[in-house]
Design a protein around this motif. Structure first.
Motif, PDB file in Angstrom:
ATOM      1  N   ALA A 171       0.833  -1.205   0.000  1.00  0.00           N
ATOM      2  CA  ALA A 171       0.000   0.000   0.000  1.00  0.00           C
ATOM      3  C   ALA A 171       0.865   1.252   0.000  1.00  0.00           C
ATOM      4  N   ALA A 172       1.974   1.231   0.767  1.00  0.00           N
ATOM      5  CA  ALA A 172       2.877   2.382   0.774  1.00  0.00           C
ATOM      6  C   ALA A 172       3.483   2.601  -0.606  1.00  0.00           C
ATOM      7  N   ALA A 173       3.776   1.503  -1.313  1.00  0.00           N
ATOM      8  CA  ALA A 173       4.321   1.646  -2.673  1.00  0.00           C
ATOM      9  C   ALA A 173       3.301   2.290  -3.609  1.00  0.00           C
ATOM     10  N   VAL A 174       2.025   1.914  -3.449  1.00  0.00           N
ATOM     11  CA  VAL A 174       0.973   2.523  -4.269  1.00  0.00           C
ATOM     12  C   VAL A 174       0.863   4.018  -3.982  1.00  0.00           C
ATOM     13  N   VAL A 175       0.877   4.375  -2.680  1.00  0.00           N
ATOM     14  CA  VAL A 175       0.798   5.789  -2.312  1.00  0.00           C
ATOM     15  C   VAL A 175       2.003   6.552  -2.865  1.00  0.00           C
ATOM     16  N   LEU A 176       3.181   5.947  -2.750  1.00  0.00           N
ATOM     17  CA  LEU A 176       4.384   6.596  -3.268  1.00  0.00           C
ATOM     18  C   LEU A 176       4.298   6.775  -4.779  1.00  0.00           C
TER      19      LEU A 176
END
Length: 655
Positions: A12-17
């Protein structure tokens, strides 16, 4: 399960990034500095959470760490960037409904930043929630955070100005719920305090020393939260803006993941007690100094004007005057509460020095004092004595290596823990604190050993003198004395025969007397050679060269021809003679070197071979007698060497 959950959060953090990167790339005019800072601050938590999940698959702390970074990236990074893009580019705004729901969610989203930290405080380090009240606190934190999110999204008055200009609330919240907003925030603050209390209780009730060290590491990171508030206070005092709080937020975002990972993977990396005590001390000092500065500036400003340089100088002087006594008092108080072993060692050593000065204790009481202060009954103190290759205790027993005690860069002893609670860092600090006492004990032990060796050497010399006297008496009685008696009888018999006129046998008697006399002279000369070698009449160099005549192994000589006193030459001769005899008998050597050097203050005699080595001056051996002989001359003899044996004597010799 924790590992899978961590990987999901990381995804999820990768998607946000990725979304944040697309926004910055599409609208670079909005600015890239703030998003870049947010990314840098959020990555440590995400990366370390992933590393922790890979190293400790069952660690519940891992997904919480990753969630901490992800929430920061989502709320502060992506959320603020979306608002900035909508404000700068109207054509990029979505429909009113989307903007409204986004504004409602973003209005109170900042409260989400506290949830991962609160849950970390509750479950660290094993991921469990023991006790019903802890589980109740965890539920209450989640419920109040959700209530605040809903309540904050209703009234437009609660929106930040950029949000208020872009959207209207998508729903209306009853005024009762809106009025409860401050109470909800207060409840969240109380619950955060309860989470901190849960961590403190876990530390107090922990039996395992590892768990206690891990909790202290995490508490060290948690102290960054009040430090952030102090920075905010300082910023308002100095600049009338909260800008410095960003430094605290950045340190918290990086510090909590780092210390959490250290606590779980390398809790023994550093003395956490020392770090925690120092952090609490300086935090308390900073708080007190800020309070002093605020009060002094307010009072001086009321009298001299709020912007007066004199007022600032008065406030600064007040802080400077309060710093020194305040720091020492706070450090002592913090150490007593948080680092009792360290404070106990300081108090015990200070009391011991005071008793030694008053003549009520001896320096040799140091080991027992340290055992009591460090709560380690098996702790031992070792000392480095001259001529010893290993540590020894106060009774002379050999000890292994330990924490070195150094004074002026030279090791004088060591502390050997026996399994007590003291950390390696605390033992190093204790070694530094007690270095002078260890040096004093070492000097006293050295003096005691030297006096004992002198007494033993004197006794051995007396015994050797008695044995040598008896040997001389026996040799004179059995040899030269008997021959002289026989010579006297033969001469008396010859005299009688001459008086009687029977001179036919007188010539034989005289020949017998001459033979007996020659034999007696030879025996007396041999006895005299044992007292002082006759070869020394020609000097020390020729005498030592005569020792090498007829030896079965090659000898290399380096002998100084300088004149030395007779007593020194005699001792040097016997050193070379005994060493050569040992080489021939025991060394199985192929070559031997003899060196005699004349120095201004001493004569050096060194005999070294390439034999099997391992020679030791055992009691009763010839080498032990040499040690006594050299010591009686005021010198020092050493025997050593691994490849072969080296016998070296240093004999004092005045110019």
């Amino acid at each position: 399960m924790p590992r899978t959950l961590t990987l999901c959060v990381t995804g999820a953090a990768a998607v946000v990034l990725g979304l944040l990167t697309l926004l910055v790339g599409r609208f670079p005019d909005v600015g890239i500095l703030e998003p870049a800072v947010v990314v840098v601050l959020s990555l440590p938590a995400i990366v370390l959470g992933t590393v922790l999940a890979l190293r400790r698959p069952r660690a519940v702390v891992a997904p919480l760490l990753a969630l901490l970074g992800t929430v920061l990236l989502l709320v502060v990074g992506l959320g603020d960037e979306v608002v900035a893009v909508w404000a700068a580019h109207p054509e990029a705004r979505p429909g009113p409904a989307v903007r409204s729901w986004f504004a409602a969610a973003a209005a109170g989203s900042w409260v989400l930043l506290y949830l991962p930290t609160a849950f970390l405080l509750l479950v660290f380090p094993d991921g469990r929630l023991p006790g019903r009240w802890r589980r109740g606190v965890a539920r209450a934190v989640g419920v109040l955070a959700a209530v605040f999110l809903v309540a904050a999204g209703g009234p437009a008055e609660g929106y930040d100005p950029p949000l208020a200009a872009l959207a209207t609330p998508p729903y209306r919240v009853p005024e009762v719920v809106t009025a409860l907003g401050p109470a909800v925030l207060l409840g969240l603050l109380v619950l955060l305090v309860a989470c901190a209390v849960a961590m403190i209780q876990r530390h107090r009730h922990a039996v395992d020393a590892t768990v206690r060290a891990q909790v202290r590491w995490f508490a060290l990171g948690a102290l960054l939260l009040p430090a952030t508030l102090l920075l905010c206070w300082l910023s308002y005092l100095l600049f009338d803006t909260p800008d410095l709080v960003m430094i605290g937020i950045g340190l918290t975002a990086v510090g909590i993941p780092v210390v959490t990972t250290i606590a779980l993977l390398r809790h023994d990396l550093y003395d956490v007690d020392r770090a925690f005590s120092a952090t609490v001390t300086y935090t308390a000092v900073t708080t007190a100094l800020l309070a002093v500065f605020a009060v002094a500036e307010t009072a001086a400003g009321a009298l001299l004007g709020s912007r007066s340089p004199v007022a600032a100088a008065v406030a600064t002087a007040a802080c400077a005057l309060a710093l020194s006594p305040l720091r020492s008092r706070l450090r002592g108080g913090v150490d007593r509460r948080l680092y009792p072993l360290r404070q106990g060692v300081r108090v015990a050593l200070t009391a011991l020095r005071r008793r030694i000065d008053a003549g009520q204790s001896r320096p040799e009481d140091l080991p027992e004092v340290l055992r009591t202060a460090l709560r380690d009954p098996a702790l031992r103190v070792g000392y480095v004595l001259p001529g010893r290759t290993a540590l020894v205790d106060e009774h002379g027993a050999l000890l292994p290596e330990g924490v070195p005690v150094t004074l002026s860069g030279t090791q004088v002893g060591a502390l050997l823990p026996g399994g007590g609670p003291a950390t390696r860092e605390l033992l190093r600090e204790t070694a530094a604190e007690s270095a002078l006492l260890v040096e004093l004990i070492r000097s006293r032990l050295e003096l005691t050993e030297a006096l004992r060796e002198v007494a033993e050497s004197r006794a051995r010399l007396l015994q050797a003198g008695y044995r040598e006297r008896r040997r001389l008496e026996r040799d004179l009685h059995d040899g030269a004395q008997q021959r002289l008696v026989s010579l006297g009888m033969a001469i008396r018999l010859a005299q009688r025969r001459l008086d009687s006129g029977a001179d036919e046998d007188v010539q034989g008697l005289l020949d017998q007397a001459v033979a007996e006399l020659s034999t007696a002279v030879a025996e007396l000369r041999a006895i005299a050679q044992g007292l002082r070698p006759l070869d020394l009449d020609a000097g020390l160099g020729p005498a030592i060269r005569s020792l090498t005549t007829g030896l079965p192994i090659p000898v290399r000589l380096e002998v100084a021809e300088d004149a030395v006193p007779d007593e020194v030459a005699t001792t040097a001769y016997y050193v070379a003679s005994e060493a050569l005899a040992n080489v021939v008998k025991h060394a199985d050597a192929e070559a031997v070197d003899i060196r005699v050097e004349r120095h201004p203050e001493h004569v050096l005699v060194r005999v070294s071979d390439d034999g099997r080595g391992g020679a030791v001056a055992r009691p009763g051996s010839g080498l032990a007698g040499l040690v006594d002989r050299v010591a009686a001359a005021g010198g020092r003899l050493s025997v050593g060497g691994s490849a072969g044996t080296t016998v070296e004597a240093i004999l004092p010799c005045a110019p």
